[in-house]
Design a protein around this motif. Structure first.
Motif, PDB file in Angstrom:
ATOM      1  N   VAL A  43       0.847  -1.196   0.000  1.00 57.09           N
ATOM      2  CA  VAL A  43       0.000   0.000   0.000  1.00 57.09           C
ATOM      3  C   VAL A  43       0.880   1.242   0.000  1.00 57.09           C
ATOM      4  CG1 VAL A  43      -1.647   1.338   1.404  1.00 57.09           C
ATOM      5  CG2 VAL A  43      -2.017  -1.115   1.056  1.00 57.09           C
ATOM      6  N   ALA A  44       1.912   1.241   0.851  1.00 58.29           N
ATOM      7  CA  ALA A  44       2.828   2.401   0.912  1.00 58.29           C
ATOM      8  C   ALA A  44       3.552   2.563  -0.427  1.00 58.29           C
ATOM      9  CB  ALA A  44       3.830   2.219   2.063  1.00 58.29           C
ATOM     10  N   LYS A  45       3.936   1.432  -0.973  1.00 62.95           N
ATOM     11  CA  LYS A  45       4.647   1.458  -2.259  1.00 62.95           C
ATOM     12  C   LYS A  45       3.745   2.020  -3.353  1.00 62.95           C
ATOM     13  CE  LYS A  45       6.874  -1.607  -5.566  1.00 62.95           C
ATOM     14  NZ  LYS A  45       7.164  -2.997  -5.917  1.00 62.95           N
ATOM     15  N   ASP A  52       4.960   9.455  -7.209  1.00 62.51           N
ATOM     16  CA  ASP A  52       6.076   9.509  -8.173  1.00 62.51           C
ATOM     17  C   ASP A  52       5.556   9.634  -9.605  1.00 62.51           C
ATOM     18  OD1 ASP A  52       7.844   9.303  -6.107  1.00 62.51           O
ATOM     19  OD2 ASP A  52       8.337   7.167  -6.431  1.00 62.51           O
ATOM     20  N   ARG A  53       4.469   8.929  -9.893  1.00 67.27           N
ATOM     21  CA  ARG A  53       3.887   8.978 -11.230  1.00 67.27           C
ATOM     22  C   ARG A  53       3.394  10.385 -11.544  1.00 67.27           C
ATOM     23  NH1 ARG A  53      -0.050   5.309 -10.724  1.00 67.27           N
ATOM     24  NH2 ARG A  53       1.484   3.651 -10.712  1.00 67.27           N
ATOM     25  N   GLU A  54       2.699  11.016 -10.563  1.00 68.29           N
ATOM     26  CA  GLU A  54       2.221  12.384 -10.768  1.00 68.29           C
ATOM     27  C   GLU A  54       3.394  13.330 -11.003  1.00 68.29           C
ATOM     28  OE1 GLU A  54      -0.355  13.715  -7.640  1.00 68.29           O
ATOM     29  OE2 GLU A  54      -1.689  11.990  -7.845  1.00 68.29           O
ATOM     30  N   LEU A  59       6.963  16.298 -14.678  1.00 63.88           N
ATOM     31  CA  LEU A  59       8.316  16.454 -15.232  1.00 63.88           C
ATOM     32  C   LEU A  59       8.343  16.113 -16.727  1.00 63.88           C
ATOM     33  CD1 LEU A  59      10.543  14.960 -12.364  1.00 63.88           C
ATOM     34  CD2 LEU A  59      10.305  17.356 -13.030  1.00 63.88           C
ATOM     35  N   ALA A  60       7.589  15.082 -17.104  1.00 66.89           N
ATOM     36  CA  ALA A  60       7.551  14.675 -18.512  1.00 66.89           C
ATOM     37  C   ALA A  60       6.928  15.762 -19.370  1.00 66.89           C
ATOM     38  CB  ALA A  60       6.782  13.371 -18.659  1.00 66.89           C
ATOM     39  N   ILE A  61       5.854  16.389 -18.836  1.00 66.18           N
ATOM     40  CA  ILE A  61       5.201  17.463 -19.590  1.00 66.18           C
ATOM     41  C   ILE A  61       6.162  18.638 -19.749  1.00 66.18           C
ATOM     42  CG2 ILE A  61       3.356  19.186 -19.484  1.00 66.18           C
ATOM     43  CD1 ILE A  61       1.580  16.989 -18.224  1.00 66.18           C
ATOM     44  N   GLU A  62       6.845  18.991 -18.642  1.00 70.77           N
ATOM     45  CA  GLU A  62       7.830  20.072 -18.733  1.00 70.77           C
ATOM     46  C   GLU A  62       8.958  19.710 -19.694  1.00 70.77           C
ATOM     47  OE1 GLU A  62       9.180  20.861 -14.781  1.00 70.77           O
ATOM     48  OE2 GLU A  62       7.218  21.553 -14.097  1.00 70.77           O
TER      49      GLU A  62
END
Length: 181
Positions: A43-45, A52-54, A59-62
């Motif tokens: 659950v923590a992971k 991290d995905r958000e 970061l990917a959009i930037e």
């Protein structure tokens, strides 16, 4: 003796069964605790992965926007380089065509020079030949005129020798007809 063979294994089996049951209880408790720890870790992971995905998406959009700007800059630079290369290629091709044209003209002029030089040389040779022939003919005419008297004398000698040979042949014919008679 037969009892010993049956009794000892039976006692060992009862002891082993007790030990196994005790161990199995502890093992199942440990397994349950381990499953709970694994579930909480999962659950923590997953929560961390979602965060991290958000962050990665942001970061990917930037990064995508930055790459798009860089790509546009590179594309503009490449386009300018292509245009410069095309302009240089066209200038080089024009210069090459002009050079080839001038080279062909130079070759034609060189060929004309060679032809004209050969023609002049032939005419000069012909002139020398005709001058030599003229000199020879003048010398020949001068000698012929000086030898005209000698030729007339030679012709008279030939005519006299021909008459003498004809007379000798007639005399020989008469002598042979006399002998035959």
């Amino acid at each position: 003796m037969k009892k010993v063979h049956v009794l000892f294994p039976l006692i060992a089996m009862i002891l082993f069964g007790g030990y196994w049951w005790n161990y199995n209880k502890q093992y199942e408790a440990e397994q349950e605790a381990k499953k709970e720890r694994d579930r909480q870790a999962l659950v923590a992971k997953r929560e961390k992965e979602a965060q991290d995905r958000e962050l990665a998406i942001k970061l990917a959009i930037e990064k995508q926007a930055e790459q798009r700007r860089e790509r546009e800059i590179r594309e503009a630079k490449r386009q300018k380089e292509r245009e410069d290369r095309q302009t240089a290629r066209e200038a080089r091709e024009r210069a090459d065509r002009e050079r080839q044209k001038l080279r062909r003209q130079a070759e034609l002029l060189d060929q004309d020079i060679v032809k004209e030089t050969e023609a002049v040389a032939k005419l000069e040779e012909r002139k020398q030949y005709l001058l030599a022939e003229e000199g020879f003919l003048q010398e020949y005419v001068r000698k012929a005129e000086s030898n005209e008297g000698g030729i007339t004398e030679v012709i008279q000698r030939i005519a006299a020798a021909e008459a003498a040979r004809a007379a000798a042949a007639a005399e020989a014919a008469q002598a042979s007809s006399r002998r035959n008679s």
